[in-house]
Design a protein around this motif. Sequence first.
Motif, PDB file in Angstrom:
ATOM      1  N   SER A 242      15.024 -12.549 -19.285  1.00  0.00           N
ATOM      2  CA  SER A 242      16.071 -12.734 -18.285  1.00  0.00           C
ATOM      3  C   SER A 242      15.796 -11.816 -17.099  1.00  0.00           C
ATOM      4  N   GLN A 247      19.596  -7.992 -17.388  1.00  0.00           N
ATOM      5  CA  GLN A 247      19.213  -7.033 -18.421  1.00  0.00           C
ATOM      6  C   GLN A 247      19.910  -5.696 -18.205  1.00  0.00           C
ATOM      7  N   ASN A 260      16.144 -15.149 -21.965  1.00  0.00           N
ATOM      8  CA  ASN A 260      17.109 -15.615 -20.967  1.00  0.00           C
ATOM      9  C   ASN A 260      18.241 -16.443 -21.569  1.00  0.00           C
ATOM     10  N   ASP A 263      20.482 -14.048 -23.680  1.00  0.00           N
ATOM     11  CA  ASP A 263      21.121 -13.102 -22.762  1.00  0.00           C
ATOM     12  C   ASP A 263      22.220 -13.767 -21.943  1.00  0.00           C
ATOM     13  N   ILE A 264      22.012 -15.017 -21.547  1.00  0.00           N
ATOM     14  CA  ILE A 264      23.039 -15.726 -20.763  1.00  0.00           C
ATOM     15  C   ILE A 264      24.290 -15.944 -21.613  1.00  0.00           C
ATOM     16  N   LEU A 396      18.177 -19.693 -14.114  1.00  0.00           N
ATOM     17  CA  LEU A 396      17.341 -18.605 -14.620  1.00  0.00           C
ATOM     18  C   LEU A 396      16.288 -19.051 -15.620  1.00  0.00           C
TER      19      LEU A 396
END
Length: 806
Positions: A242, A247, A260, A263-264, A396
């Motif tokens: 990401s 981050q 990513n 993390d999203i 992203l």
Amino acid sequence: MTISYNWLSEYLPVNIEPERLSGILTSIGLEVEKMESFEEVKGGLQGLLLGEVLDVQQHPNADKLKLTRVTVGGEPLQIVCGAPNVAAGQKVVVATVGTTIYPAAGEPLTMKVAKIRGVESYGMICAEDEIGLGTSHAGILVLPGDVEVGMKAADYFKPFSDVVYEIGLTPNRMDAMSHWGVARDVCAYLSHHDGLPAKPVIPDVAFKVDQPSLDITITVEDTEACKRYAGVCIANVKVGPSPRWMQERLKAIGLRPINNIVDITNYIQHETGQPLHAFDYDKIGGKKVVVKTLPDGSSFTTLDEKERKLSSEDLMICDEASPMCIAGVFGGLHSGVTENTTNIFLESAWFNPTFIRKTSFRHGLRTDAATRFEKGVDISNTANVLKRAAMLIRELAGASIASEVLDVYPSPEPKKEVVLPYQYLRKLSGKLYHPETVKSILESLQFTIVKEGIDAMVVQVPHHKPDVSIPADVVEEILRIDGLDNIEIPTSITITPSVEENYLGERLKEKTAGVLTGAGFTEILTNSITNAAYFTEEELKNSVKLLNNLSNELNMLRPSMLQTALEVIAFNLNRKNNNLRLFEFGKTYSTSGVGEYAEANHLCLYASGQLVESSWKGKSAAADVYYLKGVAEALFTALNIKGAAFEKGDNSDFDASIVVLVGKEKVGEIGLVKKSLASRFDIRQPVLFADLYWDELLQNTTSRVQFKGLSKFPQVERDLAMVVPKSLQYGEIPAQIKQLRIRQLQDIRLFDIFESEKLGHDKKSLAVNFTFLDEEKTLTDKEIDGWMNKIMNTLEKNIGAEIRKQ
């Protein structure tokens, strides 16, 4: 709950200093328990400068060291360097004398002028691990040739820093378990106190489908457990790291960036409070998503590679043939996103809090998602959050939106309506609010004013406030934003005296506590919930288990007061507090069948260590069972309990025990805790325990105390020594003497015990003191000698005592 200052500030219409924001959060009920700085690079590279290596020469006294001249914008510095890659013309990071560096591993180091192999060095040319920028120590960190010499390293690298708040949320405040939710409350505060029409700056979601190339069917079979389920398909996903900004935000609140997609979903959860779950679209059998329960005992392998047996009450997300995920709790091993995933199905749902809580505890899976679902998420925001996440993945992960949002919401949840009488608001809050003020505060919290009347207003509760259901809840919201400090202190207070239901019991508790604290005891209060591992199977037969235990270590109501107190004793002993005298009022619990439960009140005493420390006046004295017996006798005297007796007991938890009786009724036990039991708590010194049954003691106490004047006639004392079998209990002696019914015998007291091989290995000598008193006359020697002869004859005849007459 962890909140990032930088992240939260993005949603606020004005800039607020971190200290003031901390005060605002606490004043609106989001108590800041800790506020601290977060640095991606420890020390923030402060003091480090960018420099240029002017020349490099061999160190005169070491083959592996180089002698360099480095400029950081002023007079060149002589620095000894051991890096193999150092060369003239390099742009480098320099730690000058006085600068503190923070290595990736190890302690901070402050630069000083050092003499290395006979040559002075005025600083250090740094490797990336030496300043916390990485882990490599292969050589010094070489920068691009266009960097400006003398520039601060912090300005060049721009390490991320933030302020992080730890908020102590009460269990009902699920609306504040996100940065959006906290921003909403802060804006309500600003609107009310600063006169600003403040609203959270929430990002707009311009959702659009790029190409409808992926199909999916959603079926919700259990609409009680899942009232709303939404999903969207996303194609051409490129799983990878990401971006740095995401981050940094995740690290600030204690989350480890993974990729990513993951993390999203984590970012959205902490931004909006709505958990999401991503499935690998290509692994969904039949391209069908079915929300349902499975038969009891069905097997399912979760992400942690553990096979779990499901309950028929566990809500599952399934495909056409098999389960993929425990809904709202934990993902499955075979359906999750991997680095090879190219298409995903993204889920956003509202799951029934009761179902999620039971499933989470049943399987011991306490995840962030489960914590939010079990408190109740905002059902009105399910689809909006999904769109926000989908567009972030598109941005992203280089993906494309491959389907419309499928939103299964068969019965939209109505908003609750609450009637708030103004008089009730004044009565509960202690403050007279103008209706416009009330309206302004509630609207800033996104309540809807349905009706305004002369005496009351009707408000509609937003879905993000599931805890608000009665007028008192609405009053709490008003008070939070207005501030408890703004309630005026009345000039007079009216108090209505209360009548305690158990006045005598509470009064005697106070009296008992006074006696015990006067004797050097300290009161403790231990948890009535304890660990079943402390008890044997026999002890657990009638115990009360918790259906939804707080943890694996707190899973039952205590059947005994001893084990929870041993935890306290161990805690104190581990901190060198070795001499303990403690007491506790508490309850034990038992069950005799389904739905049949019993509570018993106890007064427990604990002693361990020395009662008297050794000094020049005398030796130390350790606590023993006789000490606790004496304390119990003093308590019985204070509580006016007559006829207490003490007999030898056989409690399996004790190495030596005494049973306490009043008449024929057992009212307690005193004993030395077994070493095997104490050692389970890592206790290595003796522990004495007295368990007195408080309910039984109260039944035997006499509230009326009778007093009489002191006798004007003197009392007379006589001592008697006797040899008796070693097995004889002392209690047998006063029991035999009391049968003689000598009215003038006021007291019998054992004051010495002697054992010796000369007496015989099965004999012991006891010395007993007798006190005589006649309230009507002075006693004569002849009378006393007559009574003593009766006593001696009785003891010789009935217990085989040998009277020692010299």
